[in-house]
Design a protein around this motif. Structure first.
Motif, short mmCIF file in Angstrom:
data_model
loop_
_atom_site.label_atom_id
_atom_site.label_comp_id
_atom_site.label_asym_id
_atom_site.label_seq_id
_atom_site.Cartn_x
_atom_site.Cartn_y
_atom_site.Cartn_z
N LEU A 52 2.70 -3.74 -3.25
CA LEU A 52 1.89 -4.08 -2.09
C LEU A 52 2.88 -4.67 -1.11
N HIS A 53 2.96 -4.10 0.08
CA HIS A 53 3.93 -4.58 1.07
C HIS A 53 3.37 -4.39 2.47
N ARG A 54 4.15 -4.78 3.44
CA ARG A 54 3.77 -4.68 4.85
C ARG A 54 3.77 -3.21 5.29
N TRP A 55 2.82 -2.87 6.17
CA TRP A 55 2.82 -1.51 6.69
C TRP A 55 3.74 -1.37 7.89
N ARG A 56 4.15 -0.12 8.15
CA ARG A 56 4.95 0.17 9.35
C ARG A 56 4.09 0.03 10.59
N ARG A 57 2.89 0.60 10.50
CA ARG A 57 1.86 0.48 11.54
C ARG A 57 0.55 0.94 10.91
N PRO A 58 -0.58 0.59 11.50
CA PRO A 58 -1.86 1.00 10.93
C PRO A 58 -1.94 2.52 10.76
N GLY A 59 -2.38 2.95 9.59
CA GLY A 59 -2.56 4.36 9.31
C GLY A 59 -1.32 5.13 8.89
N TYR A 60 -0.15 4.52 8.99
CA TYR A 60 1.09 5.21 8.63
C TYR A 60 1.26 5.14 7.11
N PRO A 61 1.36 6.30 6.44
CA PRO A 61 1.40 6.30 4.97
C PRO A 61 2.71 5.75 4.40
N THR A 62 2.63 5.39 3.13
CA THR A 62 3.77 4.87 2.38
C THR A 62 4.32 5.99 1.50
N GLU A 63 5.26 5.65 0.65
CA GLU A 63 5.78 6.59 -0.35
C GLU A 63 4.97 6.52 -1.64
N GLY A 64 3.87 5.79 -1.64
CA GLY A 64 3.02 5.65 -2.82
C GLY A 64 2.48 4.24 -2.99
N CYS A 65 3.07 3.32 -2.27
CA CYS A 65 2.64 1.92 -2.34
C CYS A 65 1.36 1.72 -1.53
N VAL A 66 0.85 0.49 -1.55
CA VAL A 66 -0.30 0.11 -0.74
C VAL A 66 0.23 -0.88 0.30
N ALA A 67 -0.02 -0.61 1.57
CA ALA A 67 0.56 -1.42 2.64
C ALA A 67 -0.52 -2.04 3.52
N PHE A 68 -0.22 -3.25 4.00
CA PHE A 68 -1.16 -4.06 4.77
C PHE A 68 -0.50 -4.60 6.03
N ALA A 69 -1.34 -5.04 6.96
CA ALA A 69 -0.85 -5.82 8.10
C ALA A 69 -0.18 -7.07 7.53
N PRO A 70 0.88 -7.56 8.15
CA PRO A 70 1.60 -8.70 7.58
C PRO A 70 0.73 -9.93 7.33
N GLU A 71 -0.19 -10.22 8.25
CA GLU A 71 -1.03 -11.41 8.07
C GLU A 71 -2.01 -11.24 6.91
N HIS A 72 -2.46 -10.01 6.66
CA HIS A 72 -3.36 -9.75 5.53
C HIS A 72 -2.60 -9.80 4.20
N LEU A 73 -1.38 -9.27 4.20
CA LEU A 73 -0.55 -9.32 2.98
C LEU A 73 -0.28 -10.77 2.59
N LEU A 74 0.05 -11.61 3.55
CA LEU A 74 0.28 -13.01 3.27
C LEU A 74 -1.00 -13.69 2.78
N TRP A 75 -2.12 -13.36 3.38
CA TRP A 75 -3.41 -13.92 2.95
C TRP A 75 -3.68 -13.55 1.49
N ILE A 76 -3.43 -12.29 1.13
CA ILE A 76 -3.59 -11.85 -0.26
C ILE A 76 -2.63 -12.61 -1.17
N ALA A 77 -1.36 -12.67 -0.77
CA ALA A 77 -0.33 -13.31 -1.60
C ALA A 77 -0.69 -14.75 -1.95
N ARG A 78 -1.27 -15.44 -1.03
CA ARG A 78 -1.62 -16.84 -1.27
C ARG A 78 -2.85 -17.02 -2.14
N ARG A 79 -3.56 -15.93 -2.43
CA ARG A 79 -4.81 -16.02 -3.19
C ARG A 79 -4.81 -15.28 -4.52
N ILE A 80 -3.81 -14.47 -4.78
CA ILE A 80 -3.80 -13.79 -6.07
C ILE A 80 -3.46 -14.80 -7.16
N THR A 81 -3.96 -14.52 -8.34
CA THR A 81 -3.76 -15.42 -9.48
C THR A 81 -3.31 -14.60 -10.69
#
Length: 176
Positions: free
Chosen positions: A138-167
């Protein structure tokens, strides 16, 4: 209830990240995300660009200490020589390695911000099967809708929000 690959039935927990057609559902929110250029795949292979169907445990978190504060107390810093081996013929396939490294490997410390924060899943890890595909992050996206090489990508603020809440026990659930 949802069906995982192989036909087994599982129930998503409140702490799971569940991919849906609208985005990733987590902790009562649906966050926009992108998946691999090959779409959601049931039979993941190296370089197919697919995001594999299944229940993927969260097993680690990496971050760039020169670009951001430590997001959680268990996140590990990405150093200048940190790489991820993506050579299916190498014994360290789908493992973090250090430079210098003779086999094919992806730099984790990139010039762009894509891997400033990386959440690791247990896809084909820790004992990787030959050509089943290396890491699903799970990492930051290049831009909305731009695909990855297989990973799941998010807006940077959403990725950080997730990171702080996963257990411990948080899973990424990818349905067919």
């Amino acid at each position: 209830m949802a069906e995982a690959s192989g036909g087994s039935i599982f129930k998503a927990k409140k702490t799971d990240i569940v991919l849906t057609p609208l985005g990733a559902r987590f902790r009562g929110r649906v966050l926009p995300c992108t998946v691999g250029r090959g779409g959601i795949v049931a039979d993941k292979r190296e370089s197919d660009g697919g995001t594999p169907v299944g229940v993927h445990g969260i097993v680690g978190m990496l971050y760039r200490p020169d670009r951001m504060p430590k997001p959680t107390n268990w996140a590990l810093p990405i150093g200048p020589g940190d790489l991820w081996c993506d050579d299916p013929a190498h014994e360290d396939y789908n493992l973090m390695v250090r430079a210098p490294f003779a086999a094919s490997a992806e730099a984790l410390r990139r010039a762009d911000p894509l891997y400033d924060l990386v959440i690791l899943t247990d896809w084909n890890w820790p004992r990787a099967e030959y050509k089943r595909g290396s890491a699903i992050f799970l990492h930051r996206w290049r831009r909305p809708g731009y695909p990855t090489e297989g990973c799941v990508a998010f807006a940077p603020e959403h990725l950080l929000w997730i990171a702080r809440r996963i257990t411990f026990g948080t899973r990424l659930i990818v349905r067919a």
